[in-house]
Design a protein around this motif. Structure first.
Motif, PDB file in Angstrom:
ATOM      1  N   GLY A 194      -9.293  75.823  52.659  1.00 59.49           N
ATOM      2  CA  GLY A 194     -10.645  75.378  52.945  1.00 59.49           C
ATOM      3  C   GLY A 194     -10.981  73.964  52.549  1.00 59.49           C
ATOM      4  N   ILE A 195      -9.990  73.170  52.118  1.00 58.15           N
ATOM      5  CA  ILE A 195     -10.235  71.776  51.750  1.00 58.15           C
ATOM      6  C   ILE A 195     -10.477  70.958  53.018  1.00 58.15           C
ATOM      7  CG2 ILE A 195      -9.295  69.740  50.595  1.00 58.15           C
ATOM      8  CD1 ILE A 195      -9.981  72.095  48.725  1.00 58.15           C
ATOM      9  N   ASP A 196     -11.434  70.023  52.962  1.00 58.20           N
ATOM     10  CA  ASP A 196     -11.860  69.293  54.160  1.00 58.20           C
ATOM     11  C   ASP A 196     -10.928  68.151  54.553  1.00 58.20           C
ATOM     12  OD1 ASP A 196     -14.418  70.653  54.687  1.00 58.20           O
ATOM     13  OD2 ASP A 196     -15.013  69.809  52.749  1.00 58.20           O
ATOM     14  N   ILE A 197     -10.572  67.305  53.589  1.00 57.63           N
ATOM     15  CA  ILE A 197      -9.784  66.099  53.887  1.00 57.63           C
ATOM     16  C   ILE A 197      -8.592  66.055  52.938  1.00 57.63           C
ATOM     17  CG2 ILE A 197      -9.794  63.574  53.908  1.00 57.63           C
ATOM     18  CD1 ILE A 197     -12.788  63.676  54.519  1.00 57.63           C
ATOM     19  N   ILE A 198      -7.406  65.834  53.515  1.00 52.49           N
ATOM     20  CA  ILE A 198      -6.167  65.772  52.738  1.00 52.49           C
ATOM     21  C   ILE A 198      -5.614  64.367  52.871  1.00 52.49           C
ATOM     22  CG2 ILE A 198      -3.860  66.701  52.430  1.00 52.49           C
ATOM     23  CD1 ILE A 198      -6.459  68.722  54.309  1.00 52.49           C
ATOM     24  N   ILE A 199      -5.286  63.759  51.743  1.00 52.23           N
ATOM     25  CA  ILE A 199      -4.765  62.392  51.758  1.00 52.23           C
ATOM     26  C   ILE A 199      -3.391  62.345  51.090  1.00 52.23           C
ATOM     27  CG2 ILE A 199      -7.007  61.261  51.873  1.00 52.23           C
ATOM     28  CD1 ILE A 199      -6.906  60.828  48.894  1.00 52.23           C
ATOM     29  N   TYR A 200      -2.621  61.323  51.469  1.00 48.86           N
ATOM     30  CA  TYR A 200      -1.260  61.163  50.965  1.00 48.86           C
ATOM     31  C   TYR A 200      -0.940  59.706  50.681  1.00 48.86           C
ATOM     32  CZ  TYR A 200      -0.141  65.882  52.572  1.00 48.86           C
ATOM     33  OH  TYR A 200      -0.121  67.230  52.752  1.00 48.86           O
ATOM     34  N   SER A 201      -0.146  59.522  49.647  1.00 52.22           N
ATOM     35  CA  SER A 201       0.691  58.345  49.592  1.00 52.22           C
ATOM     36  C   SER A 201       1.947  58.724  50.361  1.00 52.22           C
ATOM     37  CB  SER A 201       1.030  57.968  48.149  1.00 52.22           C
ATOM     38  OG  SER A 201       2.018  56.958  48.152  1.00 52.22           O
ATOM     39  N   ALA A 202       1.990  58.348  51.631  1.00 50.75           N
ATOM     40  CA  ALA A 202       3.139  58.682  52.476  1.00 50.75           C
ATOM     41  C   ALA A 202       4.355  57.830  52.130  1.00 50.75           C
ATOM     42  CB  ALA A 202       2.768  58.510  53.946  1.00 50.75           C
ATOM     43  N   THR A 203       4.166  56.851  51.260  1.00 48.89           N
ATOM     44  CA  THR A 203       5.263  56.070  50.696  1.00 48.89           C
ATOM     45  C   THR A 203       6.309  56.982  50.074  1.00 48.89           C
ATOM     46  OG1 THR A 203       3.593  54.423  50.098  1.00 48.89           O
ATOM     47  CG2 THR A 203       5.769  54.193  49.070  1.00 48.89           C
ATOM     48  N   LYS A 204       5.865  58.113  49.572  1.00 44.40           N
ATOM     49  CA  LYS A 204       6.705  58.956  48.728  1.00 44.40           C
ATOM     50  C   LYS A 204       7.567  59.893  49.569  1.00 44.40           C
ATOM     51  CE  LYS A 204       3.723  58.149  44.790  1.00 44.40           C
ATOM     52  NZ  LYS A 204       2.951  57.033  45.381  1.00 44.40           N
ATOM     53  N   TYR A 205       7.371  61.183  49.486  1.00 49.06           N
ATOM     54  CA  TYR A 205       8.281  62.117  50.167  1.00 49.06           C
ATOM     55  C   TYR A 205       8.341  61.893  51.677  1.00 49.06           C
ATOM     56  CZ  TYR A 205       8.843  65.119  46.027  1.00 49.06           C
ATOM     57  OH  TYR A 205       9.161  65.625  44.809  1.00 49.06           O
ATOM     58  N   TYR A 206       7.196  61.635  52.305  1.00 48.65           N
ATOM     59  CA  TYR A 206       7.209  61.534  53.761  1.00 48.65           C
ATOM     60  C   TYR A 206       8.108  60.397  54.238  1.00 48.65           C
ATOM     61  CZ  TYR A 206       3.652  65.074  54.578  1.00 48.65           C
ATOM     62  OH  TYR A 206       2.988  66.266  54.669  1.00 48.65           O
ATOM     63  N   ASN A 207       8.046  59.265  53.560  1.00 50.56           N
ATOM     64  CA  ASN A 207       8.965  58.184  53.923  1.00 50.56           C
ATOM     65  C   ASN A 207      10.350  58.455  53.351  1.00 50.56           C
ATOM     66  OD1 ASN A 207      10.011  55.634  54.759  1.00 50.56           O
ATOM     67  ND2 ASN A 207       9.700  54.938  52.667  1.00 50.56           N
ATOM     68  N   GLY A 208      10.411  58.625  52.036  1.00 46.71           N
ATOM     69  CA  GLY A 208      11.630  59.119  51.424  1.00 46.71           C
ATOM     70  C   GLY A 208      12.771  58.139  51.275  1.00 46.71           C
ATOM     71  N   ALA A 244       5.515  52.672  61.061  1.00 44.23           N
ATOM     72  CA  ALA A 244       5.319  54.000  61.653  1.00 44.23           C
ATOM     73  C   ALA A 244       6.640  54.530  62.205  1.00 44.23           C
ATOM     74  CB  ALA A 244       4.263  53.939  62.759  1.00 44.23           C
ATOM     75  N   TRP A 245       7.411  53.661  62.848  1.00 42.08           N
ATOM     76  CA  TRP A 245       8.704  54.067  63.393  1.00 42.08           C
ATOM     77  C   TRP A 245       9.656  54.491  62.276  1.00 42.08           C
ATOM     78  CZ3 TRP A 245      13.807  52.629  62.996  1.00 42.08           C
ATOM     79  CH2 TRP A 245      14.662  53.105  63.975  1.00 42.08           C
ATOM     80  N   LEU A 246       9.651  53.746  61.182  1.00 40.38           N
ATOM     81  CA  LEU A 246      10.501  54.121  60.049  1.00 40.38           C
ATOM     82  C   LEU A 246      10.086  55.480  59.485  1.00 40.38           C
ATOM     83  CD1 LEU A 246      10.825  50.663  58.258  1.00 40.38           C
ATOM     84  CD2 LEU A 246      12.681  51.980  59.309  1.00 40.38           C
ATOM     85  N   MET A 247       8.793  55.764  59.496  1.00 41.35           N
ATOM     86  CA  MET A 247       8.343  57.069  59.015  1.00 41.35           C
ATOM     87  C   MET A 247       8.724  58.181  59.985  1.00 41.35           C
ATOM     88  SD  MET A 247       4.876  57.126  56.840  1.00 41.35           S
ATOM     89  CE  MET A 247       5.135  58.884  56.799  1.00 41.35           C
ATOM     90  N   LEU A 248       8.681  57.919  61.278  1.00 43.27           N
ATOM     91  CA  LEU A 248       9.151  58.908  62.247  1.00 43.27           C
ATOM     92  C   LEU A 248      10.625  59.234  61.996  1.00 43.27           C
ATOM     93  CD1 LEU A 248       7.453  57.494  65.455  1.00 43.27           C
ATOM     94  CD2 LEU A 248       7.018  59.766  64.483  1.00 43.27           C
ATOM     95  N   ARG A 249      11.407  58.204  61.711  1.00 40.49           N
ATOM     96  CA  ARG A 249      12.809  58.406  61.330  1.00 40.49           C
ATOM     97  C   ARG A 249      12.908  59.304  60.101  1.00 40.49           C
ATOM     98  NH1 ARG A 249      14.713  54.082  57.293  1.00 40.49           N
ATOM     99  NH2 ARG A 249      12.929  55.180  56.379  1.00 40.49           N
ATOM    100  N   SER A 250      12.072  59.030  59.114  1.00 39.32           N
ATOM    101  CA  SER A 250      12.138  59.754  57.844  1.00 39.32           C
ATOM    102  C   SER A 250      11.747  61.217  57.982  1.00 39.32           C
ATOM    103  CB  SER A 250      11.234  59.065  56.818  1.00 39.32           C
ATOM    104  OG  SER A 250      11.656  57.750  56.560  1.00 39.32           O
ATOM    105  N   LEU A 251      10.790  61.503  58.858  1.00 42.42           N
ATOM    106  CA  LEU A 251      10.362  62.894  59.028  1.00 42.42           C
ATOM    107  C   LEU A 251      11.513  63.793  59.465  1.00 42.42           C
ATOM    108  CD1 LEU A 251       6.838  62.784  60.739  1.00 42.42           C
ATOM    109  CD2 LEU A 251       7.386  63.263  58.354  1.00 42.42           C
ATOM    110  N   ARG A 252      12.479  63.243  60.214  1.00 36.99           N
ATOM    111  CA  ARG A 252      13.598  64.055  60.712  1.00 36.99           C
ATOM    112  C   ARG A 252      14.337  64.750  59.573  1.00 36.99           C
ATOM    113  NH1 ARG A 252      11.628  63.178  65.845  1.00 36.99           N
ATOM    114  NH2 ARG A 252      12.162  61.114  66.644  1.00 36.99           N
ATOM    115  N   THR A 253      14.408  64.095  58.427  1.00 38.62           N
ATOM    116  CA  THR A 253      15.187  64.641  57.307  1.00 38.62           C
ATOM    117  C   THR A 253      14.312  65.197  56.188  1.00 38.62           C
ATOM    118  OG1 THR A 253      15.308  62.456  56.247  1.00 38.62           O
ATOM    119  CG2 THR A 253      17.094  63.045  57.777  1.00 38.62           C
TER     120      THR A 253
END
Length: 381
Positions: A194-208, A244-253
């Motif tokens: 039920g949390i309204d807004i979720i934020i990330y430092s995508a620098t971390k796991y998402y980029n990896g 953004a492209w580098l993050m798309l790459r990172s999501l694969r793994t």
């Protein structure tokens, strides 16, 4: 929607890009239109059309769609850093005279925003122990517009009961925001509670890969559109197409990276629990954690960061130990391929009770390699 489908198929549109397996980088600042009417339509629908990369870009938008879907949210905005995600999200929900309730010991730049910047505009914040729902009940006033959460807290890993807090906030007409950087959506989906807004430092796991800085804001289409046409476009802290492209790459793994880090962490913690040189361990999935039942309810898997306190409280010995480790770099952040340590004594005085604490992030190295390094250097303490 299956996570594997989201990561590898959703929004790829390969037929538009010569059936390329990897998406292209649309490296442009500007977009042109053949007619005035088409141009005018795009200008008035910039959230969904392409005018200027400060607002919308196809490469960035592909990433936004994947991030929203992983979160189970309707929409996502990608920004240039985790701090930008925090600033855009919080400032979008408060006005002069409003009050924020925040858990204590959140990320330093979130604390600074709420203690140094927002008071200049008549916005106040009360920081509370977030482990007890009664603290929220007692602190909320008729001026409270926002509850700010970070679960777990990134040094001592206390968590908050997201479902109870969201229920309380809804009854009071209060917006909830959570920094979910420690977990990612693969470990914890706050929107399900039920949390309204979720934020990330995508620098971390998402980029990896420790090669870009990025942030993400996820939530309803209505809220993301509101932020887009106000704070997002005004502050201009966009994510570039290249990043953004580098993050798309990172999501694969992402799934396999999280699995490796988590499994290694459990093995390393098993070693550290048996060491006579360790005074205390802070980790959400510790069986001695008084919040373990809530952890098991909210978090789907262990993650790769924990804190220890050494029995040897001599600061020079602690520094020597940190500097002698070969398998860890001394640095901030987490979530990359490399293992990291962050000694608390770098931030507090030597007499501070927390000076002997060291935060560990376990990267993608083999667990036995790290354990051998720890064993050798703990022995010297």
């Amino acid at each position: 929607m299956n996570d594997s489908y989201i990561i590898n198929q959703l929004a790829e549109n390969r037929e538009q890009y010569f059936h390329a397996v990897a998406p292209p980088i649309i490296q442009t600042s500007n977009f042109a239109y053949p007619t005035v009417d088409e141009f005018a339509y795009a200008v008035t629908h910039e959230k969904d059309e392409h005018i200027y990369t400060r607002g919308n870009n196809p490469t960035v938008n592909m990433l936004c769609q994947k991030m929203a879907a992983l979160e189970g949210a309707e929409d996502c905005l990608m920004v240039g850093s985790g701090a930008a995600a925090i600033t855009n999200a919080i400032m979008s929900q408060v006005s002069m005279g409003d009050h924020i309730v925040s858990v204590k010991n959140v990320y330093s730049w979130a604390t600074r925003l709420m203690t140094n910047t927002l008071p200049r505009f008549g916005i106040t914040t009360t920081f509370i122990d977030g482990t007890d729902i009664n603290n929220f009940v007692e602190t909320i006033s008729d001026k409270t517009r926002l509850i700010y959460l970070e679960s777990p807290i990134s040094w001592t890993f206390e968590i908050q009961d997201l479902e109870k807090i969201a229920e309380l906030a809804r009854k009071k007409g209060i917006i909830t925001i959570i920094d979910n950087s420690y977990c990612t959506a693969l470990c914890q989906k706050p929107i399900e509670f039920g949390i309204d807004i979720i934020i990330y430092s995508a620098t971390k796991y998402y980029n990896g890969h420790s090669d870009i800085v990025a942030g993400a804001i996820c939530g309803s289409k209505e809220k993301m559109t509101q932020i887009f046409y106000n704070e997002y476009m005004t502050f201009g802290n966009i994510l570039s197409p290249q990043n953004a492209w580098l993050m798309l790459r990172s999501l694969r793994t992402l799934p396999i990276r999280l699995k490796q880090s988590s499994e290694s962490t459990l093995k390393i913690l098993d070693f550290l629990r048996k060491s006579p040189k360790i005074d205390k361990i802070w980790y959400p999935f510790e069986e001695s954690n008084p919040q373990i039942d809530l952890v098991n309810k909210q978090m789907k898997m262990p993650m790769g960061m924990f804190t220890v306190s050494l029995k040897n409280k001599d600061i020079s010995s602690i520094k020597k130990f940190c500097e002698s480790l070969q398998s860890f770099l001394i640095a901030v952040s987490w979530g990359g391929h490399e293992s990291l340590i962050m000694p608390k004594c770098a931030f507090v005085s030597e007499t501070d009770p927390q000076a002997s604490m060291i935060r560990f992030y376990i990267g993608l190295e083999e667990a036995d390699y790290i354990i051998e390094d720890l064993e050798k250097n703990l022995f010297l303490l």
